[in-house]
Design an enzyme around this catalytic site. Structure first.
Site, short mmCIF file in Angstrom:
data_model
loop_
_atom_site.label_atom_id
_atom_site.label_comp_id
_atom_site.label_asym_id
_atom_site.label_seq_id
_atom_site.Cartn_x
_atom_site.Cartn_y
_atom_site.Cartn_z
N LYS A 83 0.86 -1.18 0.00
CA LYS A 83 0.00 0.00 0.00
C LYS A 83 0.90 1.23 0.00
CE LYS A 83 -4.39 0.91 2.29
NZ LYS A 83 -5.07 0.83 3.59
C1 E4P Z 1 -8.47 1.62 3.61
O1 E4P Z 1 -7.58 1.14 2.97
C2 E4P Z 1 -8.24 2.53 4.73
O2 E4P Z 1 -7.35 1.89 5.59
C3 E4P Z 1 -9.51 2.79 5.50
O3 E4P Z 1 -10.64 2.45 4.75
C4 E4P Z 1 -9.59 4.17 6.08
O4 E4P Z 1 -10.83 4.33 6.72
P1 E4P Z 1 -11.15 5.51 7.77
O5 E4P Z 1 -11.34 6.76 7.00
O6 E4P Z 1 -12.41 5.07 8.43
O7 E4P Z 1 -9.98 5.57 8.69
#
Ligand code: E4P
Length: 217
Positions: A83
């Site tokens: 990522k």
């Molecule tokens: C996805 O890859 C992210 O880690 C996640 O969906 C972020 O979500 P949040 O905005 O609820 O922290």
């Protein structure tokens, strides 16, 4: 269409994986930071539990350091997806890693132009954050719609992974729009199958059955 769990907690992931409905997991540094213990062990146990793509995020800022971290993360398990944040260095690292046959999830996407660049860099997944856009009064679902249109116009193969999901409605809407993947916090997953009329209906069926004195076995 794929369902990923948005979690770094193996104790949340394991019971939900028993459903056979979980295709992958997304983690991020904030989620991993909340867990006790060695982060590599945590990622390893998640990657061992869920056989699909498991996103693990780099924390370096510069492209060359992101690439170094990607190599370390990749060694944890074969199904690790790197990522990478949507920055200029992130795009450079993504482009490089894709050429080296890594899977890459470009994260923290908040605009169509960002999603376009990630697709041109060859990203395996793009993660637009629906909830965080809604939080600042913008329209997260519209972003998913616009990215879908642009990717279809130019036949980009990058998968749209709808992230930052806050509600069941978000999930239903991103799927209607045509997101390829939705990553769901475990709490919201449990809201997907619950319905008041299912509970009431089941109570009635079971009490009618009991009153009849009949038995299946
Ligand atoms: C996805 O890859 C992210 O880690 C996640 O969906 C972020 O979500 P949040 O905005 O609820 O922290």
């Amino acid at each position: 269409m794929k369902i990923f769990l948005d979690s770094s907690d193996i104790n949340e992931i394991k019971p939900l994986n028993k459903t056979g409905l979980i295709d992958g997991v997304t983690t991020n540094p904030s989620l991993l930071a909340k867990q006790q213990g060695n982060f590599k062990q945590i990622l390893k146990s998640i990657a061992n539990e869920v056989k699909g793509p498991i996103s693990a995020e780099v924390t370096a800022i510069k492209a060359d350091k992101m690439i170094d971290e990607a190599r370390i993360l990749q060694k944890i398990a074969k199904n690790i997806v790197i990522k990478i944040p949507l920055t200029l260095d992130g795009l450079i690292a993504c482009n490089y890693l894709i050429k080296k046959k890594f899977m890459v999830n470009v994260t923290l996407c908040f605009s169509v132009s960002q999603a376009l660049l990630a697709a041109k860099a060859g990203a395996t997944f793009i993660s637009p954050f629906v909830g965080r856009l809604d939080d600042i009064g913008e329209n997260g679902l519209q972003l998913i719609k616009d990215i879908r249109t642009v990717y279809d116009n130019f036949n980009f193969k990058t998968k749209i992974l709808a992230a930052s999901i806050r509600t069941v409605t978000h999930i239903q809407e991103v799927l209607k729009i045509g997101a390829d993947v939705v990553t769901i916090p475990p709490k919201i997953f449990h809201e997907l199958y619950k319905h008041e009329l299912t509970v009431k209906g089941l109570e009635t069926f079971l009490s009618d059955w009991k009153k009849s004195g009949k038995q299946i076995n």
